[in-house]
Design a protein around this motif. Structure first.
Motif, PDB file in Angstrom:
ATOM      1  N   ASP A  39       1.170 -60.865   0.860  1.00  0.00           N
ATOM      2  CA  ASP A  39       2.332 -61.673   0.497  1.00  0.00           C
ATOM      3  C   ASP A  39       2.500 -61.767  -1.014  1.00  0.00           C
ATOM      4  N   THR A  40       1.410 -61.920  -1.720  1.00  0.00           N
ATOM      5  CA  THR A  40       1.465 -62.039  -3.180  1.00  0.00           C
ATOM      6  C   THR A  40       1.931 -60.739  -3.813  1.00  0.00           C
ATOM      7  N   VAL A  41       1.395 -59.626  -3.359  1.00  0.00           N
ATOM      8  CA  VAL A  41       1.821 -58.324  -3.870  1.00  0.00           C
ATOM      9  C   VAL A  41       3.299 -58.094  -3.542  1.00  0.00           C
ATOM     10  N   GLY A  42       3.707 -58.473  -2.342  1.00  0.00           N
ATOM     11  CA  GLY A  42       5.116 -58.340  -1.958  1.00  0.00           C
ATOM     12  C   GLY A  42       6.031 -59.171  -2.833  1.00  0.00           C
ATOM     13  N   THR A  43       5.576 -60.357  -3.213  1.00  0.00           N
ATOM     14  CA  THR A  43       6.380 -61.203  -4.102  1.00  0.00           C
ATOM     15  C   THR A  43       6.558 -60.550  -5.461  1.00  0.00           C
ATOM     16  N   TRP A  44       5.491 -59.970  -5.995  1.00  0.00           N
ATOM     17  CA  TRP A  44       5.600 -59.287  -7.288  1.00  0.00           C
ATOM     18  C   TRP A  44       6.512 -58.067  -7.192  1.00  0.00           C
ATOM     19  N   LYS A  45       6.474 -57.360  -6.047  1.00  0.00           N
ATOM     20  CA  LYS A  45       7.372 -56.219  -5.857  1.00  0.00           C
ATOM     21  C   LYS A  45       8.822 -56.689  -5.828  1.00  0.00           C
ATOM     22  N   SER A  46       9.094 -57.788  -5.138  1.00  0.00           N
ATOM     23  CA  SER A  46      10.458 -58.330  -5.095  1.00  0.00           C
ATOM     24  C   SER A  46      10.909 -58.776  -6.476  1.00  0.00           C
ATOM     25  N   PHE A  47      10.001 -59.382  -7.219  1.00  0.00           N
ATOM     26  CA  PHE A  47      10.312 -59.809  -8.583  1.00  0.00           C
ATOM     27  C   PHE A  47      10.671 -58.597  -9.443  1.00  0.00           C
ATOM     28  N   ALA A  48       9.927 -57.521  -9.304  1.00  0.00           N
ATOM     29  CA  ALA A  48      10.204 -56.307 -10.080  1.00  0.00           C
ATOM     30  C   ALA A  48      11.580 -55.742  -9.743  1.00  0.00           C
ATOM     31  N   VAL A  49      11.932 -55.720  -8.469  1.00  0.00           N
ATOM     32  CA  VAL A  49      13.247 -55.228  -8.062  1.00  0.00           C
ATOM     33  C   VAL A  49      14.349 -56.116  -8.642  1.00  0.00           C
ATOM     34  N   ALA A  50      14.149 -57.430  -8.621  1.00  0.00           N
ATOM     35  CA  ALA A  50      15.145 -58.354  -9.171  1.00  0.00           C
ATOM     36  C   ALA A  50      15.315 -58.148 -10.675  1.00  0.00           C
ATOM     37  N   VAL A  51      14.219 -57.945 -11.370  1.00  0.00           N
ATOM     38  CA  VAL A  51      14.291 -57.726 -12.816  1.00  0.00           C
ATOM     39  C   VAL A  51      15.037 -56.432 -13.119  1.00  0.00           C
ATOM     40  N   ILE A  52      14.742 -55.379 -12.391  1.00  0.00           N
ATOM     41  CA  ILE A  52      15.410 -54.098 -12.624  1.00  0.00           C
ATOM     42  C   ILE A  52      16.899 -54.210 -12.301  1.00  0.00           C
ATOM     43  N   ALA A  53      17.242 -54.889 -11.199  1.00  0.00           N
ATOM     44  CA  ALA A  53      18.652 -55.060 -10.841  1.00  0.00           C
ATOM     45  C   ALA A  53      19.381 -55.876 -11.899  1.00  0.00           C
ATOM     46  N   PHE A  54      18.748 -56.915 -12.394  1.00  0.00           N
ATOM     47  CA  PHE A  54      19.369 -57.719 -13.445  1.00  0.00           C
ATOM     48  C   PHE A  54      19.554 -56.896 -14.707  1.00  0.00           C
ATOM     49  N   TRP A  55      18.546 -56.118 -15.081  1.00  0.00           N
ATOM     50  CA  TRP A  55      18.615 -55.315 -16.297  1.00  0.00           C
ATOM     51  C   TRP A  55      19.737 -54.292 -16.206  1.00  0.00           C
ATOM     52  N   ILE A  56      19.838 -53.602 -15.079  1.00  0.00           N
ATOM     53  CA  ILE A  56      20.895 -52.608 -14.903  1.00  0.00           C
ATOM     54  C   ILE A  56      22.264 -53.293 -14.895  1.00  0.00           C
ATOM     55  N   GLY A  57      22.376 -54.414 -14.197  1.00  0.00           N
ATOM     56  CA  GLY A  57      23.655 -55.125 -14.134  1.00  0.00           C
ATOM     57  C   GLY A  57      24.094 -55.653 -15.469  1.00  0.00           C
ATOM     58  N   SER A  58      23.178 -56.244 -16.217  1.00  0.00           N
ATOM     59  CA  SER A  58      23.565 -56.801 -17.517  1.00  0.00           C
ATOM     60  C   SER A  58      23.819 -55.694 -18.528  1.00  0.00           C
ATOM     61  N   SER A  59      23.134 -54.585 -18.406  1.00  0.00           N
ATOM     62  CA  SER A  59      23.360 -53.472 -19.331  1.00  0.00           C
ATOM     63  C   SER A  59      24.719 -52.831 -19.092  1.00  0.00           C
ATOM     64  N   SER A  60      25.083 -52.646 -17.833  1.00  0.00           N
ATOM     65  CA  SER A  60      26.360 -51.993 -17.545  1.00  0.00           C
ATOM     66  C   SER A  60      27.532 -52.945 -17.723  1.00  0.00           C
ATOM     67  N   ALA A  61      27.318 -54.230 -17.564  1.00  0.00           N
ATOM     68  CA  ALA A  61      28.419 -55.184 -17.709  1.00  0.00           C
ATOM     69  C   ALA A  61      28.930 -55.225 -19.141  1.00  0.00           C
ATOM     70  N   GLY A  62      28.063 -55.040 -20.099  1.00  0.00           N
ATOM     71  CA  GLY A  62      28.487 -55.048 -21.488  1.00  0.00           C
ATOM     72  C   GLY A  62      29.292 -53.820 -21.871  1.00  0.00           C
ATOM     73  N   LYS A  63      29.186 -52.751 -21.089  1.00  0.00           N
ATOM     74  CA  LYS A  63      29.882 -51.514 -21.392  1.00  0.00           C
ATOM     75  C   LYS A  63      31.154 -51.334 -20.566  1.00  0.00           C
ATOM     76  N   ALA A  64      31.392 -52.229 -19.626  1.00  0.00           N
ATOM     77  CA  ALA A  64      32.545 -52.100 -18.737  1.00  0.00           C
ATOM     78  C   ALA A  64      33.838 -52.394 -19.497  1.00  0.00           C
ATOM     79  N   LYS A  65      34.886 -51.695 -19.125  1.00  0.00           N
ATOM     80  CA  LYS A  65      36.191 -51.962 -19.727  1.00  0.00           C
ATOM     81  C   LYS A  65      36.802 -53.165 -19.016  1.00  0.00           C
ATOM     82  N   HIS A  66      37.530 -53.950 -19.778  1.00  0.00           N
ATOM     83  CA  HIS A  66      38.127 -55.158 -19.211  1.00  0.00           C
ATOM     84  C   HIS A  66      39.640 -55.032 -19.168  1.00  0.00           C
ATOM     85  N   ASP A  67      40.129 -53.912 -18.625  1.00  0.00           N
ATOM     86  CA  ASP A  67      41.562 -53.684 -18.517  1.00  0.00           C
ATOM     87  C   ASP A  67      42.072 -53.965 -17.110  1.00  0.00           C
TER      88      ASP A  67
END
Length: 87
Positions: A39-67
């Protein structure tokens, strides 16, 4: 954009990660409970996925066009409010 109480948010985030990290070390190294270890290892894996998803989302959001048509334009600023009649 400004995050309110940024220092408090960072402090408690670091404290939570440190506390769970300490607990995780105890579980993996000393507890001997395989279910809790999984369970503990699974929690860290879920945390890693959340961090990567946040990083990709926040990185691409700054580059998106707002037209898009979803952009909001303020028609009546605070110095020119919309007239509203009482009920």
């Amino acid at each position: 954009m400004r995050i309110p109480h940024l220092g408090i948010v960072v402090f408690f985030s670091v404290a939570a990660l440190a506390a769970y990290g300490g607990f995780s070390l105890w579980v993996v190294l000393y507890s001997g409970d395989v279910a809790l270890t999984g369970d503990t290892v699974g929690t860290w894996k879920s945390f890693a996925v959340a961090v990567i998803a946040f990083w990709i989302g926040s990185s691409s959001a700054g580059k998106a066009k707002h037209d898009s048509p979803s952009d909001v334009t303020v028609v009546n600023p605070p110095d020119n409010p919309v007239p509203v009649e009482g009920q």
